[in-house]
Every structure is written in C-alpha cells, then in structure tokens.
Design an enzyme around this catalytic site. Structure first.
Site, PDB file in Angstrom:
ATOM      1  N   LYS A 148     -11.531  19.319  11.131  1.00 50.86           N
ATOM      2  CA  LYS A 148     -12.236  19.577  12.542  1.00 50.86           C
ATOM      3  C   LYS A 148     -12.646  20.911  12.977  1.00 50.86           C
ATOM      4  O   LYS A 148     -11.533  21.762  13.174  1.00 50.86           O
ATOM      5  CB  LYS A 148     -11.196  18.901  13.520  1.00 50.86           C
ATOM      6  N   THR A 156       0.867  -1.036   0.113  1.00 53.62           N
ATOM      7  CA  THR A 156       0.067  -0.098   0.141  1.00 53.62           C
ATOM      8  C   THR A 156       0.865   1.186  -0.137  1.00 53.62           C
ATOM      9  O   THR A 156       2.007   1.271   0.525  1.00 53.62           O
ATOM     10  CB  THR A 156      -0.856   0.043   1.311  1.00 53.62           C
ATOM     11  N   GLU A 202      -5.879  -3.647   1.510  1.00 54.42           N
ATOM     12  CA  GLU A 202      -6.107  -4.550   2.590  1.00 54.42           C
ATOM     13  C   GLU A 202      -7.388  -5.496   2.656  1.00 54.42           C
ATOM     14  O   GLU A 202      -7.549  -6.334   3.488  1.00 54.42           O
ATOM     15  CB  GLU A 202      -6.099  -3.767   3.838  1.00 54.42           C
ATOM     16  N   TRP A 209     -17.097  17.784  12.897  1.00 56.46           N
ATOM     17  CA  TRP A 209     -16.385  17.111  11.941  1.00 56.46           C
ATOM     18  C   TRP A 209     -17.027  17.614  10.391  1.00 56.46           C
ATOM     19  O   TRP A 209     -18.202  17.334  10.378  1.00 56.46           O
ATOM     20  CB  TRP A 209     -16.277  15.634  11.674  1.00 56.46           C
TER      21      TRP A 209
END
Ligand code: AMP
Length: 547
Positions: A437, A186, A329, A442
């Site tokens: 943030k 990755t 993954e 958020w």
C-alpha cells in the site's frame, strides 16, 4: 408435496469413480515412483480390489461411518488405494501435510479426531515423535515398502499385510451425496489451520468439470503426472479425475526434477500440474542438463501466479500452459486459462498476456469483486477489489466451526484481490495482506515478482511492503540469482523500468541465497515480513515520482 421428475436417482458419490474405472478401464495403469527409486505398476482393477480389502480392514478395527482416517504420505498407488478404501467404508479421508510444523500437526490430527493414520516410511521418525501428542489415533499403518513387511515402527501394521488378511468381497457403504468424504486443512499464515470438509457431491461435480478441455483436458489418451502432493487440496483433484477418464496416472513420491524428467519420458507423460516453484526447478534442470521432458503437451500452473517468463519458456518448448487459480476452500479449481476463440489471430504477446491472467470460471463457479464496504465493482479490466466466490464445490463452513464462512448469499471472501476483465478473465493481483500500500494506492507484489523473474539472471523474486514515513509502504524486492549469474540491482531495476509503472519500482533490491516457502511450496510472505521487520530503506525520505 414436491413432484419429482422421472429420471433415475443416482447419488453423486465418489466411489462411483473407482467403480467406473474398474469396470471400464480395469487394465488402466497407475504407476508409482517410490521415494527409494522403486517403480511399481498397478491397475484400476487392483486398486478397486485393494480398496475393498482396506475397507474390510478398517471395519475389522471397528472404524465407523463418518470417522476420520488420516494419511501422512506422498504420492503413490497405495496412498491412492487408501483414499478409496477410507471413503468406500464411509470414512472421511484426512490428508495431512507432513511439511507442517509439529504444533500444527498436533492441532489438526486432534481437531480432526483422526482414529487411524497411514504413513510413509520417510515420515516414520516424525510419526514416532508425534504419537504421544496424538492420543486419539489408535492404529498406525506404514505404506512402504509396497509389498511385504513393514518399514514402520514395531507394532505398526504394514499396509500390504494389513489388507492382505481380507478377501475384498465388500460393498461400499452408501449414503446421501452430501455426506462428507474428505477433509483437508489449510495452512493459514495466521491462527490455527482450518479444515475444509469436502462432500461426495462437491467432489464429483468438481471432477466432472475439471477433466474438461478448458481445465485439465484429460481423456483416455492422456498420461497425467500431478506434481502436486495428494495432501494439497487432493492433488488438485487429479486422483479423482484419472478414474473418471481412464487416463494413465503416474504418481511420484519424489519431486526432484531429474526424477520427473525421467518419468515424463519413460511413462510418456502428456499432462502435468504443479506450483510455479516446482516448474522453476524443472526449467533450471532442463536448461542445465539438456534433458528433455518427452511428450509433455500441457502443464497446469497454479497455487501461485505463473510468471510470464515461465509461460514463455513452456511455449518455446511447444508445451501448452493452463494457468489455474483456486484454493483448498474451492476444491481447488476456481478458474483456469485455456485458448479462447480467436487465439490464432492473437499476437505472441497477446497470447502470453492472456495466459498470464488466471483464466475464466468454468460452469459452476461464480465470482465477483467488491470494495471494502461490500459493494460490487465493475468488470472493467482495471478496477481491483476483494474477490468473492460461490458454487457447489466452494466452502460453506470450516470443519467444526460454529458459523458459516460465507455471507447470507453464500459468497465466500477468498482473501485475494483481483481484477475482472470484460472478456471474462480474472487477474489475481495479490493476497489482500500481501498487497503493497503506497500513497493510498496498491502495488501488486505478484506483478513485481513476475516482472523481476523475467530479467535474465534472476531465478526467483519476492516483493514485500516495508514501512515508509511518507508513502506508508514501499516495495522491497528480494531476488535469488540463477546459478552462475552475477546480475546486479541496477540491471534488475533498469529491466523493471521497462515493465512496470515508475512508482511501482522497488526502493531497494536485495539478494538472498533462497526464499522461504510454505508447506505447499508458495512464497512465504509472512516469514519474509518477519525476517525484514526491522529493514529500513537507506533513503526513506526519497520521493517516489508518479507516472
Ligand atoms: P491454498 O489453499 O493453499 O491452495 O492457497 C490458495 C491461495 O493461493 C489463493 O487464495 C491465492 O492467493 C493463491 N493462488 C492460487 N492460485 C493462484 C494463481 N494462479 N495466481 C495467484 N495466486 C494464486
């Protein structure tokens, strides 16, 4: 003692795919469009035979079961043959992303312990530069031209010559279904890349699931052209899925939209898949040239969030969109969006809302969201939290890592932030490190970007958080204008005001000529954050009103 049932033992091994294709779809076509414009045609019968030859050629080089055989190549039939040849002799196929930085290439080939590298002529210069840094690689083989002598460096083999010296009379190396078959690193944004070691079993289960109607929807009637490189999570598994279904597979080393459109038409492509950036250039091309994508019926968009405007565009052209979420993954399919029951009764907007989410899990994948203390959060459609995943094709431990990357219950933290809806759909709101943030709450950079590209004249957009004395962070929106457009910040801001909450509106909108992308074609937020590290809003004390 365990008492077993009385059914047959049939280990789930990858080579069964090519055996099946050879036996049942021997004349099934695999078309390759090479970087220089040459188009060649092969069949599963020939690919299986050549893979056996390659397995013999590897054994002649004294490569042993479990050793790594690397490729540095774009999509084409010889690369596909090499996948099966490498795995067929018991090796581990390591697909390297040629777009990585040279230091990363150095790291991963050495970390993987690659012994052989098969590469495209287009990367010959890179390979020559890297050779002194790859002491463990003993043999170099150049894929093209597809027939005859090498286009690679003196002393390197030409793939066609290398395998031609063998007769293909070979039996695949057998073993346990949980043995490794492929390795993919990755391209993390921090630290060294990490290797995901796929197993025969995980790959086969993933294949059986992803060909289904709610994911790639592939069958003998399909013609599929993945516009995902074979080094990006195994081209999302499509080179495994094609032999399972016997569909026609079209591989292209050239991703330019004009080439893609021509292949769509000339090869009768019905299904394709790619990241939003690829589709963005394709849509621009079609809009500016009037070229048509032939019989294209379904596109899968994944790797980054599919903007609403993109989903709408495909619908208006009669093309179904599947919106997939996943990661290297997760092999990579985690979720995918397809039409649910009751689709016809939904309004246009409801349908687009539905597909804008990242779909639902197939059988085999489990998801949950948790807060920072690891407490599970409700699936109520508005709470967001860290997304955890588990299942038989989800990573347990990175290659050569001392410890597992999951908790004791096998949950892997994806690094994504998501909301789970009561109807089972998932909405990825951000990467946990990209979320903006503001005042303890958020703001989803993905939602802001997707809303912005809906504004006429905006080709691409990226939102990042900029430090703010009062609110901690506030959004900066960076936009690339569409060709010929003169859209201004006020127009974009007004447009956004109708799409997102008032306190989400960016404090500033800046125009750039282009946005940086990662080696897998995603917006590189890290590069942007570095570029705009010293950026300050003109009026940093500005109060941000809440709705
Ligand atoms: P990679 O391993 O390079 O494929 O990157 C995986 C990451 O891409 C995920 O963890 C997500 O952050 C992102 N990603 C993949 N698909 C989507 C999607 N449909 N929407 C939003 N983010 C996505």
């Amino acid at each position: 003692m365990t008492t077993l049932g009385a059914m047959q033992h049939w280990p789930l091994r990858v080579m069964r795919l090519v055996d099946h294709a050879e036996r049942e779809h021997g004349d099934g076509e695999v078309v390759s469009a090479w970087a220089d414009g040459l188009v060649t045609r092969s069949t599963w019968r020939k690919i299986a035979k050549d893979a056996r030859r390659m397995a013999q050629a590897l054994e002649a080089l004294d490569i042993k079961k479990g050793e790594r055989i690397a490729t540095l190549a774009m999509n084409h039939g010889s690369h596909l043959t090499a996948w099966y040849g490498a795995i067929g002799m018991g090796g581990i196929l390591h697909t390297i992303n040629p777009r990585l930085f040279e230091d990363q290439l150095d790291y991963i080939a050495n970390h993987a312990g690659d012994r052989v590298l098969l590469y495209d002529q287009a990367f010959a210069g890179l390979v020559e530069r890297m050779k002194p840094r790859w002491p463990g690689i003993e043999h170099y083989i150049c894929f093209d031209p597809p027939t005859g002598s090498s286009g690679g460096a003196a002393g390197d083999w030409a793939f066609a010559d290398w395998i031609a010296a063998h007769d293909g009379n070979y039996t695949w190396v057998d073993g346990d279904e949980r043995e490794p078959c492929a390795l993919c690193y990755t391209s993390g944004t921090t630290g060294n890349p990490k290797g995901v070691l796929y197993e025969h079993r995980s790959t086969l289960l993933h294949t059986l699931v992803e060909i289904g109607p709610d994911i790639f929807n592939l069958s003998k009637r399909s013609v599929v052209l993945p516009i995902v490189p074979m080094f990006h999570a195994n081209a999302w598994g499509i080179p495994w899925a094609a032999p399972a279904t016997g569909c026609k597979l079209v591989l292209s080393a050239d991703y330019r939209p004009a080439t893609m459109c021509r292949l769509f038409r000339e090869e009768g492509v019905t299904h394709s898949a790619g990241v939003p950036t690829i589709w963005l250039t394709m849509i621009e091309h079609i809009e500016s040239t009037g070229e048509q994508p032939g019989d294209l019926k379904q596109v899968t968009i994944g790797g980054s969030a599919a903007p609403r405007a993109m989903i709408k565009w495909f619908r208006n052209h009669g093309i179904d969109v599947g919106h997939a979420w996943g990661m290297t993954e997760t092999s990579p399919i985690g979720t995918c969006g397809a039409r649910p029951l009751g689709w016809e009764a939904m309004t246009d907007d409801e349908q687009i809302d539905y597909i804008s989410r990242q779909g639902r899990v197939p059988f085999g994948v489990e998801l949950r969201i948790v807060d920072d203390e690891g407490v599970e959060l409700p699936r109520d459609g508005h709470t967001s939290g860290r997304l955890l995943v588990r299942g038989p094709w989800v990573i347990q431990r990175y290659f050569r890592a001392a410890e597992d990357s999951t908790d004791a219950d096998c949950w892997f933290d994806t690094g994504d932030v998501a909301t789970l809806h009561p109807d089972g759909t998932v909405q990825i709101t951000d990467r946990s490190k990209d979320v903006i943030k503001s005042g303890g709450e958020w703001i989803s950079s993905i939602d802001l970007e997707n809303a912005a590209v809906g504004c006429p004249g905006v080709a691409e957009a990226a939102a990042i958080g900029i430090a703010h004395p009062k609110w901690d962070e506030r959004p900066l929106l960076l936009c690339v204008r569409a060709p010929g457009s003169e859209v201004c910040a006020a127009t974009i801001r007004n447009y956004l005001a109708g799409q997102v909450a008032k306190w989400w509106l960016p404090n500033a909108i800046e125009f750039v000529d282009e946005l940086p992308h990662t080696a897998t074609g995603k917006l590189s937020k890290k590069t942007l954050r570095d570029q705009f590290r010293d950026y300050r809003f003109a009026d940093a004390t500005d109060m941000v009103g809440r709705d």
